[in-house]
Scaffold this motif. Sequence first.
Motif, mmCIF file in Angstrom:
data_model
loop_
_atom_site.group_PDB
_atom_site.id
_atom_site.type_symbol
_atom_site.label_atom_id
_atom_site.label_comp_id
_atom_site.label_asym_id
_atom_site.label_seq_id
_atom_site.Cartn_x
_atom_site.Cartn_y
_atom_site.Cartn_z
ATOM 1 N N UNK A 30 -0.423 39.185 0.654
ATOM 2 C CA UNK A 30 -1.776 38.627 0.528
ATOM 3 C C UNK A 30 -2.776 39.718 0.142
ATOM 4 N N UNK A 31 -2.659 40.885 0.778
ATOM 5 C CA UNK A 31 -3.594 41.964 0.467
ATOM 6 C C UNK A 31 -3.356 42.531 -0.931
ATOM 7 N N UNK A 32 -2.111 42.493 -1.405
ATOM 8 C CA UNK A 32 -1.812 42.932 -2.779
ATOM 9 C C UNK A 32 -2.461 41.999 -3.798
ATOM 10 N N UNK A 33 -2.672 40.746 -3.404
ATOM 11 C CA UNK A 33 -3.367 39.775 -4.269
ATOM 12 C C UNK A 33 -4.881 39.930 -4.185
ATOM 13 N N UNK A 34 -5.354 40.849 -3.327
ATOM 14 C CA UNK A 34 -6.781 41.052 -3.161
ATOM 15 C C UNK A 34 -7.407 40.173 -2.099
ATOM 16 N N UNK A 35 -6.584 39.550 -1.256
ATOM 17 C CA UNK A 35 -7.082 38.676 -0.187
ATOM 18 C C UNK A 35 -6.981 39.400 1.150
ATOM 19 N N UNK A 36 -8.114 39.803 1.730
ATOM 20 C CA UNK A 36 -8.051 40.490 3.018
ATOM 21 C C UNK A 36 -7.516 39.566 4.114
ATOM 22 N N UNK A 37 -6.768 40.138 5.036
ATOM 23 C CA UNK A 37 -6.194 39.378 6.144
ATOM 24 C C UNK A 37 -6.887 39.833 7.431
ATOM 25 N N UNK A 38 -7.523 38.889 8.106
ATOM 26 C CA UNK A 38 -8.258 39.192 9.334
ATOM 27 C C UNK A 38 -7.410 39.013 10.590
ATOM 28 N N UNK A 39 -6.315 38.304 10.467
ATOM 29 C CA UNK A 39 -5.451 38.066 11.613
ATOM 30 C C UNK A 39 -4.238 37.255 11.224
ATOM 31 N N UNK A 40 -3.305 37.178 12.157
ATOM 32 C CA UNK A 40 -2.043 36.502 11.892
ATOM 33 C C UNK A 40 -1.592 35.831 13.186
ATOM 34 N N UNK A 41 -1.109 34.586 13.076
ATOM 35 C CA UNK A 41 -0.641 33.907 14.280
ATOM 36 C C UNK A 41 0.455 32.899 13.942
ATOM 37 N N UNK A 42 1.178 32.559 14.988
ATOM 38 C CA UNK A 42 2.174 31.496 14.894
ATOM 39 C C UNK A 42 1.676 30.340 15.752
ATOM 40 N N UNK A 43 1.687 29.161 15.185
ATOM 41 C CA UNK A 43 1.399 27.945 15.940
ATOM 42 C C UNK A 43 2.743 27.277 16.226
ATOM 43 N N UNK A 44 3.170 27.351 17.483
ATOM 44 C CA UNK A 44 4.428 26.752 17.907
ATOM 45 C C UNK A 44 4.185 25.305 18.297
ATOM 46 N N UNK A 45 4.976 24.396 17.792
ATOM 47 C CA UNK A 45 5.003 23.025 18.283
ATOM 48 C C UNK A 45 6.225 22.968 19.193
ATOM 49 N N UNK A 46 5.964 22.808 20.485
ATOM 50 C CA UNK A 46 7.049 22.802 21.458
ATOM 51 C C UNK A 46 7.480 21.356 21.662
ATOM 52 N N UNK A 47 8.720 21.078 21.235
ATOM 53 C CA UNK A 47 9.264 19.725 21.307
ATOM 54 C C UNK A 47 9.758 19.442 22.724
ATOM 55 N N UNK A 48 9.060 18.567 23.390
ATOM 56 C CA UNK A 48 9.493 18.089 24.700
ATOM 57 C C UNK A 48 8.873 16.730 24.931
ATOM 58 N N UNK A 49 9.082 16.163 26.113
ATOM 59 C CA UNK A 49 8.604 14.799 26.380
ATOM 60 C C UNK A 49 7.129 14.657 26.005
ATOM 61 N N UNK A 50 6.308 15.590 26.443
ATOM 62 C CA UNK A 50 4.907 15.632 26.042
ATOM 63 C C UNK A 50 4.737 16.895 25.190
ATOM 64 N N UNK A 51 4.790 16.773 23.852
ATOM 65 C CA UNK A 51 4.740 17.948 22.988
ATOM 66 C C UNK A 51 3.491 18.806 23.225
#
Length: 114
Positions: A30-51
């Motif tokens: 992303x930064x090589x494309x000239x797009x600064x990155x302010x942060x990075x995260x993973x959004x986990x969807x936890x599969x269970x009875x009540x997700x």
Amino acid sequence: GWIIDHKTTTRRKEVPESYKLQHGAYKILKEAEGNPVNGSRIDWMIRKKKPEILSVEVTPDEKYTIMIFQLVCAGIEKEVFTPNRDSILCNRKYCAYWNECEKKIGGKVKVTEV
């Protein structure tokens, strides 16, 4: 300015090193494309009875990512290819060379459908 990766799981877990490497690659590209990155995260969807949705911030290790890229490039230049039998792509469904790989290197390529 954020890299957000969506993953699914059946339970809460630590962020695997392979995902940190993935985020390092995303950040570098992303930064090589000239797009600064302010942060990075993973959004986990936890599969269970009540997700649940669990957001976990990831700190990409650019030094490690670049070193891995360099090692892979050096291996390719020297025609050294190390199989990763734990990879989802090391599967008879996805690899046309699985038979030759087993004969030349040994081990077993997964038969399961993915």
